[in-house]
Design a protein around this motif. Structure first.
Motif, PDB file in Angstrom:
ATOM      1  N   ALA A 146      -0.564  -7.380 -14.911  1.00  0.00           N
ATOM      2  CA  ALA A 146       0.751  -6.782 -14.665  1.00  0.00           C
ATOM      3  C   ALA A 146       0.999  -6.656 -13.166  1.00  0.00           C
ATOM      4  O   ALA A 146       0.255  -5.966 -12.463  1.00  0.00           O
ATOM      5  N   PHE A 147       2.049  -7.298 -12.695  1.00  0.00           N
ATOM      6  CA  PHE A 147       2.393  -7.249 -11.270  1.00  0.00           C
ATOM      7  C   PHE A 147       2.662  -5.830 -10.794  1.00  0.00           C
ATOM      8  O   PHE A 147       2.101  -5.363  -9.797  1.00  0.00           O
ATOM      9  N   ILE A 148       3.519  -5.101 -11.504  1.00  0.00           N
ATOM     10  CA  ILE A 148       3.998  -3.828 -10.978  1.00  0.00           C
ATOM     11  C   ILE A 148       2.923  -2.754 -11.004  1.00  0.00           C
ATOM     12  O   ILE A 148       2.929  -1.837 -10.181  1.00  0.00           O
ATOM     13  N   GLY A 149       1.953  -2.853 -11.935  1.00  0.00           N
ATOM     14  CA  GLY A 149       0.873  -1.874 -11.955  1.00  0.00           C
ATOM     15  C   GLY A 149       0.064  -1.916 -10.674  1.00  0.00           C
ATOM     16  O   GLY A 149      -0.294  -0.878 -10.101  1.00  0.00           O
ATOM     17  N   ALA A 150      -0.244  -3.118 -10.219  1.00  0.00           N
ATOM     18  CA  ALA A 150      -1.000  -3.263  -8.968  1.00  0.00           C
ATOM     19  C   ALA A 150      -0.215  -2.714  -7.785  1.00  0.00           C
ATOM     20  O   ALA A 150      -0.790  -2.090  -6.879  1.00  0.00           O
ATOM     21  N   ILE A 151       1.102  -2.925  -7.783  1.00  0.00           N
ATOM     22  CA  ILE A 151       1.944  -2.390  -6.713  1.00  0.00           C
ATOM     23  C   ILE A 151       1.872  -0.869  -6.694  1.00  0.00           C
ATOM     24  O   ILE A 151       1.722  -0.245  -5.633  1.00  0.00           O
ATOM     25  N   HIS A 152       1.972  -0.240  -7.847  1.00  0.00           N
ATOM     26  CA  HIS A 152       1.885   1.217  -7.925  1.00  0.00           C
ATOM     27  C   HIS A 152       0.528   1.716  -7.432  1.00  0.00           C
ATOM     28  O   HIS A 152       0.452   2.736  -6.732  1.00  0.00           O
ATOM     29  N   ARG A 153      -0.534   1.028  -7.795  1.00  0.00           N
ATOM     30  CA  ARG A 153      -1.859   1.481  -7.359  1.00  0.00           C
ATOM     31  C   ARG A 153      -2.011   1.369  -5.850  1.00  0.00           C
ATOM     32  O   ARG A 153      -2.565   2.268  -5.198  1.00  0.00           O
ATOM     33  N   SER A 203       0.325   4.132  -4.231  1.00  0.00           N
ATOM     34  CA  SER A 203      -0.152   5.507  -4.430  1.00  0.00           C
ATOM     35  C   SER A 203      -1.397   5.796  -3.610  1.00  0.00           C
ATOM     36  O   SER A 203      -1.666   6.947  -3.262  1.00  0.00           O
ATOM     37  N   ASN A 204      -2.148   4.748  -3.275  1.00  0.00           N
ATOM     38  CA  ASN A 204      -3.406   4.923  -2.549  1.00  0.00           C
ATOM     39  C   ASN A 204      -3.235   4.875  -1.035  1.00  0.00           C
ATOM     40  O   ASN A 204      -4.153   5.227  -0.290  1.00  0.00           O
ATOM     41  N   MET A 205      -2.060   4.475  -0.553  1.00  0.00           N
ATOM     42  CA  MET A 205      -1.895   4.170   0.867  1.00  0.00           C
ATOM     43  C   MET A 205      -2.129   5.368   1.778  1.00  0.00           C
ATOM     44  O   MET A 205      -2.640   5.225   2.895  1.00  0.00           O
ATOM     45  N   ASP A 206      -1.779   6.562   1.323  1.00  0.00           N
ATOM     46  CA  ASP A 206      -1.919   7.743   2.188  1.00  0.00           C
ATOM     47  C   ASP A 206      -3.135   8.604   1.859  1.00  0.00           C
ATOM     48  O   ASP A 206      -3.316   9.663   2.458  1.00  0.00           O
ATOM     49  N   GLY A 207      -3.947   8.165   0.910  1.00  0.00           N
ATOM     50  CA  GLY A 207      -5.158   8.910   0.583  1.00  0.00           C
ATOM     51  C   GLY A 207      -4.913  10.231  -0.111  1.00  0.00           C
ATOM     52  O   GLY A 207      -5.791  11.105  -0.126  1.00  0.00           O
ATOM     53  N   LEU A 208      -3.716  10.390  -0.696  1.00  0.00           N
ATOM     54  CA  LEU A 208      -3.377  11.658  -1.346  1.00  0.00           C
ATOM     55  C   LEU A 208      -3.588  11.608  -2.856  1.00  0.00           C
ATOM     56  O   LEU A 208      -3.570  12.652  -3.517  1.00  0.00           O
ATOM     57  N   LYS A 232      11.952   8.857  10.811  1.00  0.00           N
ATOM     58  CA  LYS A 232      10.670   8.939  11.522  1.00  0.00           C
ATOM     59  C   LYS A 232       9.535   9.279  10.559  1.00  0.00           C
ATOM     60  O   LYS A 232       8.426   8.757  10.683  1.00  0.00           O
ATOM     61  N   ASN A 233       9.827  10.121   9.586  1.00  0.00           N
ATOM     62  CA  ASN A 233       8.807  10.497   8.604  1.00  0.00           C
ATOM     63  C   ASN A 233       8.374   9.306   7.759  1.00  0.00           C
ATOM     64  O   ASN A 233       7.260   9.285   7.224  1.00  0.00           O
ATOM     65  N   SER A 234       9.249   8.309   7.649  1.00  0.00           N
ATOM     66  CA  SER A 234       8.964   7.159   6.793  1.00  0.00           C
ATOM     67  C   SER A 234       8.415   5.964   7.553  1.00  0.00           C
ATOM     68  O   SER A 234       8.019   4.972   6.943  1.00  0.00           O
ATOM     69  N   CYS A 235       8.407   6.025   8.884  1.00  0.00           N
ATOM     70  CA  CYS A 235       7.840   4.944   9.688  1.00  0.00           C
ATOM     71  C   CYS A 235       6.324   5.099   9.761  1.00  0.00           C
ATOM     72  O   CYS A 235       5.822   6.198  10.027  1.00  0.00           O
ATOM     73  N   ARG A 236       5.608   4.020   9.573  1.00  0.00           N
ATOM     74  CA  ARG A 236       4.150   4.091   9.514  1.00  0.00           C
ATOM     75  C   ARG A 236       3.460   3.366  10.668  1.00  0.00           C
ATOM     76  O   ARG A 236       2.290   3.628  10.942  1.00  0.00           O
ATOM     77  N   ALA A 288       5.168   3.221  -1.018  1.00  0.00           N
ATOM     78  CA  ALA A 288       4.224   4.279  -0.661  1.00  0.00           C
ATOM     79  C   ALA A 288       4.938   5.522  -0.147  1.00  0.00           C
ATOM     80  O   ALA A 288       4.459   6.646  -0.352  1.00  0.00           O
ATOM     81  N   ASN A 289       6.073   5.354   0.527  1.00  0.00           N
ATOM     82  CA  ASN A 289       6.826   6.512   0.997  1.00  0.00           C
ATOM     83  C   ASN A 289       7.309   7.373  -0.169  1.00  0.00           C
ATOM     84  O   ASN A 289       7.328   8.606  -0.090  1.00  0.00           O
TER      85      ASN A 289
END
Length: 388
Positions: free
Chosen positions: A16-23, A26-31, A312-316, A330-331
Motif C-alpha cells: 500500500a502506497f499511502i500506508g508507507a507515506i503515513h509511517r 508520522s515518524n519524521m519528528d520523533g513524536l 515558520k512553524n512549518s518550515c523544516r 509530517a506537518n
C-alpha cells in the motif's frame, strides 16, 4: 509529554502506497511510534507486513476490530493512543467509529467516510467523547500554503474576489482499472470509492485548499462531471463554477485524464489589492502579485520578518532546500501529535499546533461530493452547497 505517542495503523500493508507515506510522515519528528497494526484484510499480507515493520507478534492483528478491542484491554501505559486509518474509502467509517467508541483518537485519510451521513455520525461521536480526529488533507501542510492563508486573513490582499484552483492528473487516461492497477480498480469502483471518482478523490483536495486559504466557505456551485474514458463507471473529469460566502467567484477543475500531468495542483486567489499563486510542483515558492507593484517571490525557509508564525512553524530546512509532500504530511502529523500531547498533559496547545484538518473539514468534503454530483445531475444552473 515525556514519551512518544503510540500509533495503531489500520490498512497500509506492504503493497500500500499511502500506508508507507503515513509511517514516514508520522515518524519524521520523533513524536510518534508505530506500536500495533491491522495492516491488511488479507491475513497473510497482514502477518508479513507486521513482520516487515518489526511489530510484536501479539500486536500485529488480523482485523481492525481485534486491534481496537485488544488494545483497549491493555494497561494505559501500553495501549495505543490513536489509530491511523489508511484503508479505501468504503472502509473508513466502521474502524473510525469503533476506535472513538473505545476511547482512541483518530487520524484518517480523506474522504472521512463513504457518505455524508456517516461523516455526521463521526462528528457527533467526536463531540460526545471529546476525542481528536485529524483528517489528512495533505496540501494544507505546506509552509507557503499557510503563508497564503495568513496573508488573506490579515487583509493584505483586500477583499477576496476570485479563486482559481485546479488539480489535473493523467494517470487514469487509460482504462487502467482493467489492467491490474489495484489503485485504479478501487478508486473507480462505486462500491469502494463512493458516488464520485475524480471529484471525490482529488476535487475534494482542491475544494479544501480553496476554503483553507481564503477562510471562506463555498455556498453555491454549478458542476459538470464527465466520464471521458469509455467503460468507466465514475467521473474521471469535472469542472465546477463556485460562489463563496463573501460573494467571491471561483472556478475548480479536476481531471484524472489530463494525459502527461502528474499531481499538478495549483491555486490562484485574487483580492482587491493583489493576488497569490501557489503550485505543488514548486511548493517552496509563493507568488504575490500586486495591482500597483511588481510581482514578489516569497520562499519557504527564508527568514523574512513578514512570514507568518504558521509558515515558520512549518518550515523544516534552510532556504534553498526543497520541502515537499512528505514534509507537508509530517506537518499535519506533528501538529496533531502536539495537540494530542497537550491534551494528555492537560496543557493548552499552541495556535500553530491546532492548525490541522478536523472532522469539520471531513463534513464539508463529503458535502462537496454530494452537492457536486447533485449539481451535475440537475437542470438548475446554480445548486446550493448544503452541508447541514
Amino acid at each position: 509529554m515525556n514519551r512518544k505517542l503510540r500509533m495503531g495503523m489500520i490498512g497500509g500493508g506492504k503493497d500500500a502506497f499511502i500506508g508507507a507515506i503515513h509511517r514516514l510522515a508520522s515518524n519524521m519528528d520523533g513524536l510518534i511510534e508505530l506500536a500495533a497494526g491491522a495492516l491488511s484484510i488479507n491475513p497473510d499480507i497482514a502477518r508479513e507486513s507486521g513482520e516487515m515493520l518489526f511489530l510484536p507478534k501479539d500486536r500485529s492483528y488480523l482485523t481492525y476490530d481485534e486491534l481496537i478491542k485488544k488494545e483497549s484491554e491493555l494497561p494505559a501505559d501500553k495501549r495505543i493512543d490513536f489509530v491511523t486509518i489508511v484503508t479505501p474509502n468504503f472502509a473508513h467509517f466502521a474502524p473510525a467509529m469503533m476506535a472513538l467508541e473505545h476511547g482512541f483518537h483518530v487520524v484518517i485519510e480523506k474522504p472521512i467516510a463513504f457518505t455524508l451521513a456517516e461523516a455526521k455520525l463521526l462528528k457527533a461521536k467526536v463531540e460526545e467523547t471529546g476525542l481528536i480526529l485529524c483528517l489528512t488533507h495533505t496540501y494544507s501542510g505546506y509552509p507557503m500554503v499557510k503563508q497564503a492563508k495568513a496573508m488573506v486573513s490579515e487583509g493584505v490582499l483586500g477583499k477576496i474576489r476570485k479563486v482559481w484552483v485546479e488539480y489535473p492528473q493523467g494517470w487514469l487516461s487509460k482504462l487502467s482499472e482493467r489492467e491490474g492497477n489495484a489503485q485504479a480498480a478501487w478508486r473507480t469502483d462505486p462500491t469502494k470509492s463512493g458516488k464520485s471518482g475524480c471529484m471525490g478523490d482529488i476535487g475534494t483536495h482542491a475544494a479544501h485548499l480553496a476554503e483553507y486559504i481564503t477562510g471562506l466557505q463555498i455556498t453555491q456551485m454549478c458542476a459538470a462531471l464527465n466520464i471521458l474514458v469509455d467503460g468507466r463507471a465514475l467521473d474521471d473529469d469535472g469542472n465546477v463554477l463556485l460562489k463563496f460566502s463573501n460573494g467571491a467567484a471561483g472556478v475548480l477543475m479536476a481531471s484524472q485524464v489530463a494525459a502527461g500531468e502528474e499531481n499538478a495542483l495549483r491555486i490562484r486567489v485574487y483580492g482587491e489589492k493583489g493576488g497569490v499563486e501557489w503550485a505543488q510542483h514548486e511548493p517552496n515558492t509563493l507568488l504575490v502579485k500586486w495591482l500597483d507593484q511588481p510581482t514578489q517571490i516569497l520562499r519557504a525557509g527564508s527568514n523574512y520578518p513578514w512570514l507568518s508564525s504558521f509558515t515558520k512553524n512549518s518550515c523544516r530546512t534552510p532556504g534553498g532546500h526543497p520541502e515537499g509532500y512528505l514534509e507537508a504530511f509530517a506537518n499535519i502529523y506533528r501538529n496533531f501529535a502536539q495537540t494530542l500531547g497537550a491534551k494528555i498533559d492537560g496543557t493548552t496547545p499552541s495556535k500553530e499546533a491546532l492548525d490541522f484538518p478536523s472532522v469539520e473539514d471531513g463534513i464539508r468534503g463529503m458535502a462537496f461530493i454530494d452537492n457536486v454530483v447533485a449539481s451535475s445531475q440537475s437542470d438548475k444552473k446554480w445548486f446550493d452547497h448544503i452541508v447541514e
